[in-house]
Scaffold this motif. Structure first.
Motif, short mmCIF file in Angstrom:
data_model
loop_
_atom_site.label_atom_id
_atom_site.label_comp_id
_atom_site.label_asym_id
_atom_site.label_seq_id
_atom_site.Cartn_x
_atom_site.Cartn_y
_atom_site.Cartn_z
N TYR A 171 0.92 -1.24 -0.12
CA TYR A 171 0.02 -0.10 0.12
C TYR A 171 0.94 1.27 0.05
N GLN A 172 2.07 1.22 -0.14
CA GLN A 172 2.97 2.42 -0.21
C GLN A 172 2.83 2.89 -1.68
N ALA A 173 2.64 2.12 -2.47
CA ALA A 173 2.65 2.61 -3.91
C ALA A 173 1.12 3.42 -3.87
N VAL A 186 0.31 8.96 -13.32
CA VAL A 186 0.26 7.20 -13.29
C VAL A 186 0.20 6.74 -14.58
N ILE A 187 -0.63 7.20 -15.42
CA ILE A 187 -0.92 6.57 -16.72
C ILE A 187 0.57 6.58 -17.50
N ASP A 188 1.04 7.92 -17.40
CA ASP A 188 2.24 7.90 -18.25
C ASP A 188 3.34 6.94 -17.65
N THR A 189 3.23 6.89 -16.26
CA THR A 189 4.19 5.88 -15.73
C THR A 189 4.41 4.68 -16.42
N ILE A 364 4.99 1.52 -9.85
CA ILE A 364 4.82 2.57 -9.04
C ILE A 364 6.02 3.04 -8.20
N LEU A 365 6.41 2.14 -7.38
CA LEU A 365 7.30 2.48 -6.51
C LEU A 365 8.89 2.57 -6.99
N LYS A 366 9.06 1.74 -7.89
CA LYS A 366 10.64 1.81 -8.23
C LYS A 366 10.67 2.47 -9.55
#
Length: 628
Positions: A171-173, A186-189, A364-366
């Motif tokens: 849940y960190q992401a 988020v979508i671009d990532t 998302i995290l890395k």
């Protein structure tokens, strides 16, 4: 407790780290010098080990630990699948970093006494390489060259404890998305990461999310496609059973990105353990304020509901799946409009499969660049495969895209069972194709597999050897798709039956060379005219075997023989001059087709012979009975 903000989430993570800290250690432990050290014993809770008795092993472990006075020092957990299904039931002892294979309840007292009390490894339960005969306590070759992203927590954390998931960065992401990223970021990532759908078609995930977000509506939906139906496939099941919160977190991230407040997990009703753990995970997430209203103190609302599939393979197709959730017959519809435009109840809907979603929190995290560096130019990241068939190390593997078939089958898989000759690898389930020996060094990615007549599919990888008949293999997969056809379009409903009739003729020795021309012609018509992906890909096993193993089709038709000795109608058993007249074969024959006097050569009546092979199995004289 309800988490009010990210600070409370971080505090909870710091507190929860103690739950899994012994599993992070890599050094072996001297129990005599550190008698008070807490250990964790993980008992594989995967479906294979579970069916082989792992729950009973866990029970006996608890009893033996209590009897030895170690219950307060050593904890027993049942996480998800360890992946190495061939050697189950398995247990791991941490922080000793020791794995025991093929454990039985009777072995538990030995493990407690010798390993836990005396500090000695139980050698006979360590993994033994079938080729070198070397034993391994850790660093088992099966796990070499694997890279776990989707399976990062499976077999490592206790899936029914949300705190263990939080301790493993869970849940960190989501927190990062809610407070440090915009939906478009988020979508671009995801677009930059290159993540593509792991359910079969390989459509770019970020692009799908973007299409859904751009569709104007007062409501949008997220659906997790957990309707894993390929024969021999258990990738998604393992994630759901071993790491259900990763799917929930990914759906929350998707909801925040596309502007959705409601998600559905469409899971097969035949997966009771997955359903049980998903229910627990959803209840826990709600309890901690990670599902529902104002998640982590933000203005984001999102909830998830389970929907059960009744085992229809066609409901793995997204439009058929959507109709099933709506309470309608599970049939596909013509696209466009795509679900991203008009899906569940006519609203924009994003459908992603389990493995796709499991990759999203670590991306998302890395960061997108981290993920994009793994794999090939057009196929990024890793892929989970259910490695099955005639291979020594059956199990669940996750490797970087671009890994070759040879590396998986002969490296991770340990080669072909009983030192037989490799013949083909069938990838992509019933929708895929059979890959011959000459392509063993082909990289496994979307484009490479398509180029040689197969496909990635959801990740089934079945290894075939010299004893497999490729005509029969094509017929087997066609039977599956024929039975699973929803019947809506003529191409699939009628076309697959006609294909099956031709293959039946060939395997029974009634085929003609003209049948081969008709097979190819009908296969191509079905590919071009079927309504959905199930029908369009149904001919793939036939087309690939015709392309690479045409000589076997010709042998069935012209020579009236099955080179692999599989098709019963074409088999013939004969007793040779090597027969010593012992009579064992005659005693075992169910139709009394074998006759002869003691100590004299016996004879098989071909009219009465069932071709069951019982005579050959019972014969003790090499070459006395031959099959051709």
């Amino acid at each position: 407790m309800k988490l009010k903000d990210t600070e409370e989430l971080n505090v909870l993570k710091a507190q929860s780290l103690k739950l899994i800290e012994t599993r992070r250690a890599k050094e072996a432990v001297d129990t005599k010098n550190a008698p008070g050290l807490v250990r964790h014993i993980l008992v594989c809770g995967g479906p294979g080990c579970h069916s082989s008795g792992s729950p009973r092993i866990a029970e006996v472990l608890e009893e033996e630990l209590d009897r030895a006075g170690l219950a307060d020092q050593i904890k027993v957990f049942e996480p998800g699948c360890f992946g190495f299904c061939e050697k189950g039931p398995m247990i791991q002892i941490h922080p000793d970093n020791v794995t025991y294979c093929e454990v039985s309840p009777e072995d538990v007292s030995t493990i407690v006494q010798e390993h836990l009390l005396e500090g000695k490894q139980v050698e006979r339960l360590l993994y033994m390489d079938p080729n070198t005969k070397e034993r391994f306590a850790a660093n088992i070759p099966f796990y070499n060259n694997q890279l776990r992203i989707a399976l990062r927590n499976v077999g490592y954390i206790a899936p029914e404890n949300i705190l263990e998931y939080i301790a493993a960065d869970g849940y960190q992401a989501l927190a990062k998305v809610l407070f440090h990223m915009t939906p478009l970021e988020v979508i671009d990532t995801l677009k930059v990461s290159g993540l593509r759908g792991r359910g079969g078609a390989g459509f770019p995930t970020g692009v799908k999310w973007e299409f859904t977000r751009r569709s104007e509506a007062d409501q949008r939906y997220i659906i997790c496609n957990a309707d894993e139906g390929d024969p021999g496939a258990f990738m998604d099941r393992s994630v759901l059973e071993g790491d259900p919160h990763s799917v929930l977190e990914a759906m929350l991230i998707a909801g925040a990105a596309i502007g959705s407040s409601q998600g559905y997990i469409y899971v097969r009703a035949e997966y009771p353990a997955a359903i049980h753990r998903l229910k627990i995970a959803i209840d826990q997430a709600r309890e901690y304020g990670l599902l529902g209203k104002q998640i982590l103190g933000s203005d984001f609302d999102f909830d998830i509901e389970l929907k059960y599939g009744a085992g229809a393979f066609v409901c793995g197709e997204e439009t058929a799946l959507i109709h099933s959730i709506e309470g309608l017959r599970g049939e596909p519809t013509v696209k466009p409009p795509f679900p991203a435009q008009k899906g569940l109840w006519g609203k924009p809907t994003c459908v992603n499969n389990v493995e796709t979603l499991a990759n999203i929190p670590p991306i998302i995290l890395k960061g997108a660049e981290w993920f994009a560096k793994i794999g090939t130019e057009k196929s990024k990241g890793t892929k989970v495969f259910a490695l099955a068939g005639k291979v020594n190390n059956v199990g669940l593997v996750e490797v970087p895209m671009g890994t070759t078939l040879r590396e998986i089958i002969f490296g991770i898989g340990g080669g072909i069972k009983r030192h037989k000759t490799f013949k083909a690898a069938q990838t992509g389930g019933p929708s895929g194709g059979c890959i011959p020996t000459k392509y063993l060094d082909s990289p496994i990615d979307y484009e490479s597999l398509m180029a040689i007549g197969s496909m990635m599919g959801s990740g089934g990888l079945i290894v075939l050897d010299e004893d497999d008949c490729m005509v029969e293999i094509a017929k087997f997969f066609l039977e599956f798709t024929m039975d699973e056809s929803c019947g809506r379009c003529t191409a699939c409903r009628v076309g697959t039956k006609r294909l099956h009739e031709i293959l039946q003729k060939i395997t029974e020795g009634r085929g003609t060379l003209e049948d081969l021309e008709n097979l190819e012609k009908l296969c191509n018509i079905i590919k071009d005219t079927a309504l959905c992906g199930l029908g369009q890909s149904a001919p793939n096993p036939i087309l690939s075997t015709l392309k690479y193993f045409r000589d076997e089709y010709v042998a069935h038709i012209v020579d009236k023989t099955c080179p692999a000795g599989v098709c019963k109608s074409l088999l013939k058993y004969e007793i040779t001059d090597k027969c010593v007249g012992c009579g064992r074969c005659a005693k075992q024959c169910p139709t009394r087709a074998i006759s002869g006097s003691p100590k004299k050569r016996h004879v098989i009546d071909q009219e009465r012979c069932l071709k069951c092979g019982a005579c050959m199995e019972q014969c003790r004289v090499d070459g006395a009975i031959i099959r051709h």
